[in-house]
Design a protein around this motif. Structure first.
Motif, PDB file in Angstrom:
ATOM      1  N   TYR A 104       0.712  -1.311   0.134  1.00  0.00           N
ATOM      2  CA  TYR A 104       0.217  -0.047  -0.039  1.00  0.00           C
ATOM      3  C   TYR A 104       0.763   1.247   0.152  1.00  0.00           C
ATOM      4  N   ASN A 128      -4.903   4.941   4.165  1.00  0.00           N
ATOM      5  CA  ASN A 128      -4.646   3.444   4.316  1.00  0.00           C
ATOM      6  C   ASN A 128      -4.963   3.097   5.877  1.00  0.00           C
ATOM      7  N   GLU A 142      -6.303  -5.768  -1.403  1.00  0.00           N
ATOM      8  CA  GLU A 142      -4.929  -5.762  -1.420  1.00  0.00           C
ATOM      9  C   GLU A 142      -4.564  -7.275  -1.568  1.00  0.00           C
TER      10      GLU A 142
END
Length: 292
Positions: A104, A128, A142
């Motif tokens: 991320y 995030n 993810e």
């Protein structure tokens, strides 16, 4: 007009957002605030040129805030005098398929500013631990090991992610990136007024999204997670500043003033000296040009 001291906005101990005003009275009308902002913008523009020549530091400005908090217009007004070669704005939206194939932080790493330049993150790596906490199902996109359902996302997961963000910021700060993070602190009532304006004023209709109303339902959760993230990640090398944002003109001036006050503390940022050989031959170079 009251003077602006960065220390009044800098988070150096645990805060409660509900105890911080969203409107600041600095005893100035709109014309005075605009005049003050213009002066600071000119100083920042000059400093940007010097930093570009100095080529040892970069600057990362992080902007976070609820929808309508004024991030876009702040960027437009505060940085409009910058030379375009020295500043890049990144607006981070929902990760695309390529970004989801990496961790991320990847898309934020590759957007970091080069030495001598400024980067502005409009929404940042903090999404995030903000949007994904309000909507943990987004984490599933993810495709992480051991995360197969929302039930697998434990408090330890969020602790680790905060720690990773702290490491990320410490790493880039130790390598010459000056980090400043601004939370535009907007009241719920003012957000309502700004959303209504988007519906009522034709030129602003395009800004309205029904999703804004949906996210507004999570106001208290967002405030809770913003508060937690700010308290856990405001460090001397990457401080948070909480900026009252109900008055856009005031917020712009305060952010610009803080950036200027913080950067001018770096007294080693100077225009590099020409080497001795070039200086000694200045007259020769002039004559060559005059006779060419």
């Amino acid at each position: 007009m009251k003077s602006i001291d960065p220390k009044d906005f800098k988070v150096v101990e645990k805060i409660k957002l509900k105890n911080i005003p969203t409107l600041l009275d600095i005893e100035a009308n709109d014309e005075e605030k605009e005049e003050k902002l213009d002066k600071v913008k000119d100083k920042l523009s000059d400093l940007q040129d010097i930093m570009y020549a100095h080529n040892k530091y970069s600057v990362l400005i992080c902007l976070q805030g609820m929808d309508t908090s004024g991030k876009d217009s702040l960027i437009r007004e505060v940085f409009k005098e910058f030379n375009p070669r020295g500043v890049v704005v990144h607006s981070f939206k929902t990760p695309n398929s390529t970004e989801l194939e990496h961790d991320y932080l990847w898309r934020h790493y590759i957007a970091l500013p080069e030495k001598g330049k400024f980067a502005i993150f409009n929404r940042t790596h903090y999404e995030n631990v903000l949007v994904t906490r309000v909507h943990p199902e987004f984490i599933l996109n993810e495709n992480l090991p051991d995360i197969n359902s929302v039930k697998d996302i434990t408090p330890k997961f969020w602790e680790n992610r905060i720690e990773q963000i702290n490491h990320f910021e410490k790493h880039i700060a130790q390598n010459g990136t000056i980090v400043m993070k601004f939370f535009l602190h907007l009241s719920k009532d003012e957000q309502k007024n700004r959303l209504l304006r988007r519906l009522e004023e034709g030129k602003h209709n395009w800004k309205f999204s029904p999703g804004d109303l949906k996210e507004r339902e999570y106001w208290d959760e967002y405030q809770k997670y913003y508060e937690e993230a700010i308290n856990q990640t405001s460090k001397s090398h990457a401080p948070w500043y909480v900026i009252p944002a109900d008055d856009k003109d005031m917020a712009r001036y305060v952010v610009a003033k803080i950036i200027w006050e913080e950067l001018k503390q770096y007294t080693d940022i100077k225009v590099p000296e020409l080497n001795k050989e070039i200086l000694e031959n200045f007259d020769t170079y002039k004559k060559t040009l005059q006779n060419s």
